[in-house]
Enzyme design. Structure first.
Site, PDB file in Angstrom:
ATOM      1  N   SER A 258       5.682 -60.123 -53.165  1.00 10.36           N
ATOM      2  CA  SER A 258       6.822 -60.294 -52.122  1.00 10.36           C
ATOM      3  C   SER A 258       8.079 -60.179 -52.736  1.00 10.36           C
ATOM      4  CB  SER A 258       6.632 -61.686 -51.381  1.00 10.36           C
ATOM      5  OG  SER A 258       7.505 -61.604 -50.512  1.00 10.36           O
ATOM      6  N   GLU A 379      -0.779 -58.036 -43.877  1.00 14.26           N
ATOM      7  CA  GLU A 379       0.469 -58.659 -44.361  1.00 14.26           C
ATOM      8  C   GLU A 379       1.361 -59.426 -43.357  1.00 14.26           C
ATOM      9  OE1 GLU A 379       1.380 -58.902 -47.520  1.00 14.26           O
ATOM     10  OE2 GLU A 379       0.417 -57.112 -48.649  1.00 14.26           O
ATOM     11  N   HIS A 488      -0.350 -62.159 -45.905  1.00 15.05           N
ATOM     12  CA  HIS A 488       0.721 -62.180 -47.119  1.00 15.05           C
ATOM     13  C   HIS A 488       0.474 -63.064 -47.942  1.00 15.05           C
ATOM     14  CE1 HIS A 488       4.246 -60.425 -48.720  1.00 15.05           C
ATOM     15  NE2 HIS A 488       4.843 -61.668 -48.786  1.00 15.05           N
TER      16      HIS A 488
END
Length: 585
Positions: A258, A379, A488
């Site tokens: 991320s 995600e 995600h």
């Protein structure tokens, strides 16, 4: 009339034939590769390393002596200062070397997390846990400006030979998170023959804030990007000290997820990173971004300081430095009401980032490091649930189909899809109508993550570097699977072997997941050792090429297989096409 019906039947037949041909094409564009079930790589778990020491874990580094501790099957040195506390006059300054200490420093407790909201990652994880019929429990984060510390995890003591080093940058949107989260302990990963370093770096307004006065007082005429400078300071610390812990300072892999992946790939484009790492692993965070100019960032900084309490004896910057962090953050929120911006965006400051990451990649002005990069299958599902939990649903249409949303999507897509943009959008709209949230997730996934991942892969490969690409589609069976899919951050506990750790107890997992975790750890650490994730006995992971665009898929059922023609369908991700489309300067 008969002629009219004949034409209608002919058109209908042609359309059906076209649909069938399209389905066959899509099914076969990925190629035919073997599928490896999770059970076929369940033998990969390395033997547990012995921590029996003939000497206590004590090291002498530049700043002083450290004593570590046993941590499961590993040795850990925790809470090591890699820079001076960035407080007082050092707020919004590049990090300075740590002060030396006398005697032996007990390196057994992690350092404080960097300043952030007390809820930490709860707003992100709690809605997903609820979707699975469980709860996410996290104690309030205790954070401080005095936070520039790192941890070193070692598989054994003493180390018999110099180990490859993996330096982890945590996620959290550059506004939350910490390298000390239990998910990131190095007990499992280091068993694969690597040394792990995790670190904290300044977040939010403390780590990413520009102001004309800051630029003026800088010898580099730069401001902002302090979080990146912290990461560079940690990497320099590794270069100077890691040999004392048994690590190889010339074999360093920078990896993150991320925001941590975004920062890692930003550093690929920074001249200050030269010689600090040999390769990068980017999980769900491609930094193919135009970012903001220094003057734009300074403009927001001036708007913030203008809101600070007036004081004739102080400059705007002096006033901000004197305020508690919470009050500065309140000013940031107030300024955003009239000056919307993302302060954590890449700031082209002329020093840390002379070019935007996008332009650096397009022109090949990057560090010559190898890259392993990828994304998860859905995600955006996690953020959709988090947004729904934070505010009542509007009851309206999705943002893509709202007025103006489709136009913005089309403009952004055109760089990647070219003349196929309109047909691609038509396909996405059809999927959204049929699959609703899952269709919307897929559309956003392709444009926001998959296209930039493919672009970075092609452009890095065009610079002469080895690139390996993956897509993680594994989804956990259970109540929340249909709403979330491969959300995600889901790959993170596989990489760290922490599926049954405290932060992930809400998520059911099986022996297949444990086997998959072993495989991913083996791939990741192989890449850290040799720039190639492959080894004898592993499912083959083909390297990326401009023509084949091959990648590894972790399937929904935890099996793995290789494919070619990295999605999205109809996109143009070859390096030369990207350079023309984005007009490299």
């Amino acid at each position: 009339m008969a002629t009219k019906w004949k034409w209608m039947l002919w058109i209908t037949g042609a359309l059906l034939l076209a649909i069938v041909a399209s389905v066959i094409y899509i099914e076969n564009r990925g190629g035919h590769y073997p599928i490896y079930k999770a059970s076929s790589f369940s033998h990969l778990m390395p033997p547990t390393a012995s921590t029996a020491s003939i000497s206590e874990p004590v090291v002498q580094i530049g700043a002083g002596t450290l004593r570590g501790t046993n941590a499961g099957s590993a040795i850990a040195f925790r809470g090591i200062p890699y820079a001076r506390p960035p407080i007082g006059e050092l707020r919004w300054q590049p990090p300075e070397p740590p002060l030396p200490w006398q005697g032996v420093r007990e390196a057994v407790q992690p350092g404080s997390a960097c300043t952030q909201r007390t809820s930490g990652l709860t707003p992100f994880f709690a809605p997903m846990a609820q979707a699975y019929g469980s709860n996410f429990e996290q104690s309030p984060i205790k954070s401080s400006e005095d936070c520039l510390y790192l941890d070193v995890w070692i598989p054994e003591w003493p180390v018999k030979h110099a180990l490859p080093v993996m330096v982890w940058l945590h996620g959290g949107s550059n506004t939350s998170g910490s390298g000390t989260q239990s998910t990131y302990d190095g007990i499992s990963l280091t068993r694969h023959g690597v040394l792990l370093v995790t670190l904290n770096y300044r977040l939010g307004v403390m780590g990413f804030f520009s102001h004309p006065e800051l630029t003026a007082e800088s010898p580099h005429h730069s401001s902002g990007n302090y979080g990146l400078l912290d990461q560079l300071a940690a990497l320099n610390w590794v270069k100077q000290n890691i040999a004392q812990f048994g690590g190889d300072p010339d074999n360093v892999t920078l990896f993150g997820e991320s925001a941590g992946a975004i920062d890692a790939t930003r550093l690929m484009t920074s001249p200050l990173a030269a010689g600090l790492f040999k390769r990068v692993i980017s999980e769900s965070g491609p930094a193919f971004e135009s970012g903001q100019t220094l003057s734009q960032a300074e403009g927001f900084g001036s708007a913030v300081s203008a809101l600070a309490p007036s004081n004739a004896q102080s400059t705007p910057l002096t006033k901000l430095r004197a305020l508690p962090v919470a009050e500065v953050e309140a000013l940031i929120l107030k300024a955003k009401e009239h000056f919307p911006t993302d302060i954590t965006a890449a700031t082209t400051d002329g020093w840390v980032l002379p070019l935007s990451p996008q332009q650096a990649l397009l022109t090949g002005t990057i560090q010559k490091v190898d890259l392993l990069i990828g994304l998860n299958g859905r995600e955006l599902s996690a953020f959709r649930l988090a947004a729904a939990a934070a505010a009542k649903p509007s009851g309206g249409q999705s943002s893509l189909t709202e007025s103006g949303g489709l136009k913005k999507f089309s403009e952004a897509a055109r760089h990647y899809f070219g003349s196929w943009t309109n047909p691609a959008i038509a396909i996405y709209l059809g999927r959204i109508l049929l699959n609703k949230d899952a269709g919307l997730d897929a559309a956003a996934n392709d444009l926001i993550v998959a296209c930039p991942v493919g672009a970075m892969a092609s452009l890095t490969n065009a610079s002469g570097q080895d690139v390996f690409v993956y897509r993680f589609d594994r989804s956990i069976p259970g109540k929340g699977e249909s709403a979330l899919g491969a959300f995600h951050s889901l790959e993170v506990p596989y990489v760290f072997g922490s599926l049954r750790g405290r932060e992930w107890l809400w998520l059911p997992s099986s022996q297949d997941d444990a086997s998959l975790s072993d495989l991913l750890q083996t791939y990741w650490t192989n890449f850290a050792k040799t720039s190639n994730p492959n080894a004898s006995g592993l499912p083959n992971w083909p390297a990326w090429s401009d023509e084949e665009k091959e990648f590894l898929v972790v399937n929904q059922d935890a099996s793995v297989t290789a494919q070619r023609n990295f999605p999205p369908f109809l996109s143009s991700l070859r390096a030369n096409e990207l350079k023309q489309s984005f007009k490299a300067k």
